[in-house]
Motif scaffolding. Structure first.
Motif, PDB file in Angstrom:
ATOM      1  N   ASP A 177      41.327 145.178  25.953  1.00 27.25           N
ATOM      2  CA  ASP A 177      41.829 145.140  27.330  1.00 27.25           C
ATOM      3  C   ASP A 177      42.410 143.751  27.594  1.00 27.25           C
ATOM      4  OD1 ASP A 177      42.235 146.305  29.925  1.00 27.25           O
ATOM      5  OD2 ASP A 177      40.579 145.072  30.662  1.00 27.25           O
ATOM      6  N   VAL A 178      43.687 143.728  27.893  1.00 25.56           N
ATOM      7  CA  VAL A 178      44.403 142.464  28.082  1.00 25.56           C
ATOM      8  C   VAL A 178      44.408 142.114  29.575  1.00 25.56           C
ATOM      9  CG1 VAL A 178      46.651 141.344  27.806  1.00 25.56           C
ATOM     10  CG2 VAL A 178      45.834 142.956  26.079  1.00 25.56           C
ATOM     11  N   GLY A 179      44.171 140.844  29.898  1.00 27.43           N
ATOM     12  CA  GLY A 179      44.066 140.442  31.309  1.00 27.43           C
ATOM     13  C   GLY A 179      42.829 141.063  31.923  1.00 27.43           C
ATOM     14  N   THR A 180      41.747 140.984  31.173  1.00 25.80           N
ATOM     15  CA  THR A 180      40.548 141.772  31.498  1.00 25.80           C
ATOM     16  C   THR A 180      39.684 141.135  32.580  1.00 25.80           C
ATOM     17  OG1 THR A 180      38.845 143.070  30.366  1.00 25.80           O
ATOM     18  CG2 THR A 180      38.965 140.741  29.790  1.00 25.80           C
ATOM     19  N   SER A 181      39.935 139.868  32.898  1.00 23.87           N
ATOM     20  CA  SER A 181      39.132 139.151  33.896  1.00 23.87           C
ATOM     21  C   SER A 181      37.684 139.070  33.400  1.00 23.87           C
ATOM     22  CB  SER A 181      39.260 139.835  35.261  1.00 23.87           C
ATOM     23  OG  SER A 181      38.623 139.097  36.261  1.00 23.87           O
ATOM     24  N   PRO A 208      34.577 158.486  26.534  1.00 21.62           N
ATOM     25  CA  PRO A 208      35.118 158.055  25.240  1.00 21.62           C
ATOM     26  C   PRO A 208      34.108 157.174  24.491  1.00 21.62           C
ATOM     27  CG  PRO A 208      36.324 157.042  27.085  1.00 21.62           C
ATOM     28  CD  PRO A 208      35.311 157.952  27.684  1.00 21.62           C
ATOM     29  N   GLU A 209      34.185 157.235  23.151  1.00 22.68           N
ATOM     30  CA  GLU A 209      33.308 156.404  22.302  1.00 22.68           C
ATOM     31  C   GLU A 209      34.112 155.201  21.819  1.00 22.68           C
ATOM     32  OE1 GLU A 209      30.186 157.137  21.207  1.00 22.68           O
ATOM     33  OE2 GLU A 209      29.988 159.173  22.001  1.00 22.68           O
ATOM     34  N   PHE A 210      33.454 154.070  21.809  1.00 20.49           N
ATOM     35  CA  PHE A 210      34.143 152.853  21.365  1.00 20.49           C
ATOM     36  C   PHE A 210      33.455 152.281  20.126  1.00 20.49           C
ATOM     37  CE2 PHE A 210      34.573 153.013  26.048  1.00 20.49           C
ATOM     38  CZ  PHE A 210      35.920 153.353  26.077  1.00 20.49           C
ATOM     39  N   ALA A 211      34.255 152.155  19.063  1.00 24.08           N
ATOM     40  CA  ALA A 211      33.724 151.523  17.856  1.00 24.08           C
ATOM     41  C   ALA A 211      33.776 150.007  18.002  1.00 24.08           C
ATOM     42  CB  ALA A 211      34.567 151.948  16.654  1.00 24.08           C
ATOM     43  N   TRP A 212      34.608 149.557  18.904  1.00 27.92           N
ATOM     44  CA  TRP A 212      34.841 148.108  19.042  1.00 27.92           C
ATOM     45  C   TRP A 212      35.479 147.890  20.414  1.00 27.92           C
ATOM     46  CZ3 TRP A 212      39.583 145.493  19.663  1.00 27.92           C
ATOM     47  CH2 TRP A 212      39.630 144.138  19.333  1.00 27.92           C
ATOM     48  N   ARG A 213      35.101 146.827  21.079  1.00 29.97           N
ATOM     49  CA  ARG A 213      35.743 146.457  22.350  1.00 29.97           C
ATOM     50  C   ARG A 213      35.966 144.946  22.351  1.00 29.97           C
ATOM     51  NH1 ARG A 213      31.384 147.939  26.654  1.00 29.97           N
ATOM     52  NH2 ARG A 213      30.129 147.359  24.868  1.00 29.97           N
ATOM     53  N   ALA A 214      37.054 144.540  22.958  1.00 31.30           N
ATOM     54  CA  ALA A 214      37.289 143.104  23.157  1.00 31.30           C
ATOM     55  C   ALA A 214      38.225 142.947  24.348  1.00 31.30           C
ATOM     56  CB  ALA A 214      37.905 142.464  21.911  1.00 31.30           C
ATOM     57  N   GLY A 215      38.087 141.825  25.020  1.00 27.47           N
ATOM     58  CA  GLY A 215      38.991 141.498  26.116  1.00 27.47           C
ATOM     59  C   GLY A 215      39.777 140.246  25.777  1.00 27.47           C
ATOM     60  N   LEU A 216      40.879 140.078  26.478  1.00 29.63           N
ATOM     61  CA  LEU A 216      41.705 138.872  26.329  1.00 29.63           C
ATOM     62  C   LEU A 216      42.145 138.480  27.728  1.00 29.63           C
ATOM     63  CD1 LEU A 216      43.481 136.873  24.641  1.00 29.63           C
ATOM     64  CD2 LEU A 216      45.186 138.703  24.461  1.00 29.63           C
ATOM     65  N   HIS A 239      40.735 153.857  16.115  1.00 31.81           N
ATOM     66  CA  HIS A 239      42.094 153.957  16.673  1.00 31.81           C
ATOM     67  C   HIS A 239      42.283 152.885  17.750  1.00 31.81           C
ATOM     68  CE1 HIS A 239      45.897 155.784  17.735  1.00 31.81           C
ATOM     69  NE2 HIS A 239      45.555 155.588  18.995  1.00 31.81           N
ATOM     70  N   LEU A 240      43.262 152.019  17.544  1.00 29.01           N
ATOM     71  CA  LEU A 240      43.466 150.891  18.455  1.00 29.01           C
ATOM     72  C   LEU A 240      44.121 151.334  19.764  1.00 29.01           C
ATOM     73  CD1 LEU A 240      43.439 147.795  18.958  1.00 29.01           C
ATOM     74  CD2 LEU A 240      45.668 147.694  17.801  1.00 29.01           C
ATOM     75  N   VAL A 241      43.524 150.910  20.886  1.00 29.26           N
ATOM     76  CA  VAL A 241      44.118 151.102  22.211  1.00 29.26           C
ATOM     77  C   VAL A 241      44.208 149.734  22.871  1.00 29.26           C
ATOM     78  CG1 VAL A 241      43.982 152.238  24.448  1.00 29.26           C
ATOM     79  CG2 VAL A 241      42.918 153.283  22.478  1.00 29.26           C
ATOM     80  N   ILE A 242      45.390 149.417  23.355  1.00 28.34           N
ATOM     81  CA  ILE A 242      45.591 148.156  24.086  1.00 28.34           C
ATOM     82  C   ILE A 242      45.880 148.529  25.537  1.00 28.34           C
ATOM     83  CG2 ILE A 242      47.072 146.124  24.342  1.00 28.34           C
ATOM     84  CD1 ILE A 242      47.633 146.314  21.308  1.00 28.34           C
ATOM     85  N   SER A 243      45.052 148.049  26.462  1.00 29.01           N
ATOM     86  CA  SER A 243      45.261 148.405  27.870  1.00 29.01           C
ATOM     87  C   SER A 243      45.556 147.164  28.700  1.00 29.01           C
ATOM     88  CB  SER A 243      44.016 149.115  28.428  1.00 29.01           C
ATOM     89  OG  SER A 243      42.903 148.257  28.375  1.00 29.01           O
ATOM     90  N   HIS A 244      46.182 147.403  29.835  1.00 27.32           N
ATOM     91  CA  HIS A 244      46.422 146.324  30.809  1.00 27.32           C
ATOM     92  C   HIS A 244      46.472 146.952  32.194  1.00 27.32           C
ATOM     93  CE1 HIS A 244      50.762 147.476  30.882  1.00 27.32           C
ATOM     94  NE2 HIS A 244      50.550 147.700  29.604  1.00 27.32           N
ATOM     95  N   THR A 245      45.632 146.479  33.096  1.00 24.19           N
ATOM     96  CA  THR A 245      45.641 146.999  34.463  1.00 24.19           C
ATOM     97  C   THR A 245      45.925 145.841  35.417  1.00 24.19           C
ATOM     98  OG1 THR A 245      43.236 146.751  34.766  1.00 24.19           O
ATOM     99  CG2 THR A 245      43.999 148.829  33.863  1.00 24.19           C
ATOM    100  N   TRP A 246      47.036 145.931  36.076  1.00 27.83           N
ATOM    101  CA  TRP A 246      47.521 144.919  37.018  1.00 27.83           C
ATOM    102  C   TRP A 246      47.461 143.512  36.421  1.00 27.83           C
ATOM    103  CZ3 TRP A 246      46.352 149.631  38.564  1.00 27.83           C
ATOM    104  CH2 TRP A 246      47.297 150.226  39.387  1.00 27.83           C
ATOM    105  N   VAL A 247      48.154 143.383  35.304  1.00 31.00           N
ATOM    106  CA  VAL A 247      48.252 142.106  34.595  1.00 31.00           C
ATOM    107  C   VAL A 247      49.722 141.727  34.439  1.00 31.00           C
ATOM    108  CG1 VAL A 247      47.744 140.898  32.450  1.00 31.00           C
ATOM    109  CG2 VAL A 247      46.133 142.596  33.336  1.00 31.00           C
TER     110      VAL A 247
END
Ligand SMILES: C[S@@+](CC[C@H](N)C(=O)[O-])C[C@H]1O[C@@H](n2cnc3c(N)ncnc32)[C@H](O)[C@@H]1O
Length: 362
Positions: free
Chosen positions: A148-152, A199-207, A273-281
């Motif tokens: 999750d990018v701009g994850t605060s 959803p199941e997450f094998a890995w999570r990270a924020g930026l 499976h890589l997912v890159i998200s951004h919410t109001w960033v």
């Protein structure tokens, strides 16, 4: 007289422009902003901000709210519902008390304006994100590696711990998440989002350029100060989510959405499976930086299958128009074997209170 947008007169004008924009959501801030527009001593405190762009009325209001929530301006608390206050504008004029409180604590307010940035993390967006992530997981057929990018503070990344109620025609039609969750979200829904499992997450990270450490009381306190005083539900939810986050650590990398994206994404396990998200960033980035972000995601997509989930306003989510900036969209971009496909999956409320699944811009 300084001429960089931070003269007392120019700052007072900012308050004047801010008042009509904020008074529906916060009658208190609307009232105080109108008064500050005629008070160069108070408005001028914003000159402590490092740049003209950062010298926004919300920064001064958050600095004062921070004092109120810490119990350091008790005479103001009566006007702040978030501090248990019950006085409203029909009971009198809070401006003289506010003005005196601010000027008496001038050094603390200026220090805050000099060193802080307004910062938010809207937990309510989690339910729409959940639906999009579940859609991706069903298609991919394997657990997700979620960046999750701009994850605060990364609060939405804790969505498995929240209770999500989907509401249609006033009735809860589906629920996910622990029944005893401390964070409870309601989302009014049209259409049929995939809402069959978390959803199941094998890995999570924020930026994030300015990450918030949920377990850091000072940082978490500032996030709360940036909530507006009438938004007591939002504050309660934020506090509950911060507690959840402190118990469920997720690595949040300090860095830039463009420059540091590839480095963090490279840490995602290759069998997920890589997912890159951004919410109001991206809304806060210049057009060039938004395009550079698009390129950065595309270059990762050239090497591995991925999905990009964006919740942003019109013109920012791929496939939406800039003239629809007043509407917000949930977009999905897939890369499969290097091929890109953009889709808008829903129209969303900017705070995630409602979702129109399957509705895209016309
Ligand atoms: C409005 S907040 C949204 C936070 C969160 N995504 C949400 O939906 O609640 C925008 C976030 O983007 C971050 N941000 C702004 N510019 C950035 C950049 N260039 N790189 C990384 N993060 C950035 C800010 O620090 C902030 O945390």
């Amino acid at each position: 007289m300084r001429s960089d947008g931070r003269s007392p007169r120019e700052l007072a004008e900012k308050f004047g422009r801010f008042a009509p924009a904020c008074e529906q959501r916060s009658p208190l801030y609307g009232h105080l902003a109108r008064a500050a527009a005629h008070d160069l001593d108070v408005a001028g405190l914003l000159a402590a901000a490092p740049t003209s762009g950062l010298a926004h009325p919300t920064l001064l209001f958050a600095a004062v709210h921070d004092l109120v929530l810490r119990g350091e301006a008790p005479e103001l608390a009566a006007w702040y519902p978030t501090a248990g206050g019950t006085r409203s504008l029909t009971d009198g004029d809070p401006w003289p008390v506010f003005r005196a409180a601010v000027l008496q604590r001038r050094a603390a307010v200026e220090e805050c304006i000099r060193t802080r940035r307004t910062q938010t993390n809207e937990v309510g967006r989690s339910t729409a994100l959940l639906a999009a992530l579940r859609l991706v997981e069903r298609d991919a057929g394997r657990p997700l590696a979620w960046l999750d990018v701009g994850t605060s503070a990364g609060l939405t990344m804790r969505l498995r711990h929240f209770r999500h109620d989907l509401v249609g025609d006033g009735v809860v039609s589906a629920s996910l998440g622990p029944a005893d969750a401390t964070v409870r979200l309601r989302c009014d829904v049209e259409g049929q989002p995939p809402f069959d499992a978390l959803p199941e997450f094998a890995w999570r990270a924020g930026l994030d350029a300015a990450p918030v450490e949920a377990a850091d009381a000072d940082a978490a306190g500032w996030l709360q100060a940036c909530v507006w005083p009438e938004q007591t539900d939002r504050l309660d939810r934020l506090r509950a989510a911060l507690q959840v986050a402190a118990r469920d650590p997720v690595p949040i990398h300090a860095g830039d959405a463009v420059g540091d994206l590839a480095g963090v994404a490279a840490q995602a396990p290759s069998d997920a499976h890589l997912v890159i998200s951004h919410t109001w960033v991206l809304a806060y980035l210049e057009r060039d930086a938004r395009e550079a972000f698009d390129d950065a995601v595309a270059s990762i997509g050239a090497d591995r299958d991925l999905d990009r989930i964006g919740m942003e306003s019109g013109g920012i989510v791929p496939g939406t128009r800039p003239d629809e900036v007043a509407r917000s969209w949930l977009g999905r971009t897939t890369w499969r074997d290097g091929d890109r496909h953009d889709a808008v999956v829903a129209e969303v409320d900017d705070h995630g209170r409602w979702l129109r699944w399957g509705v895209g811009p016309r």
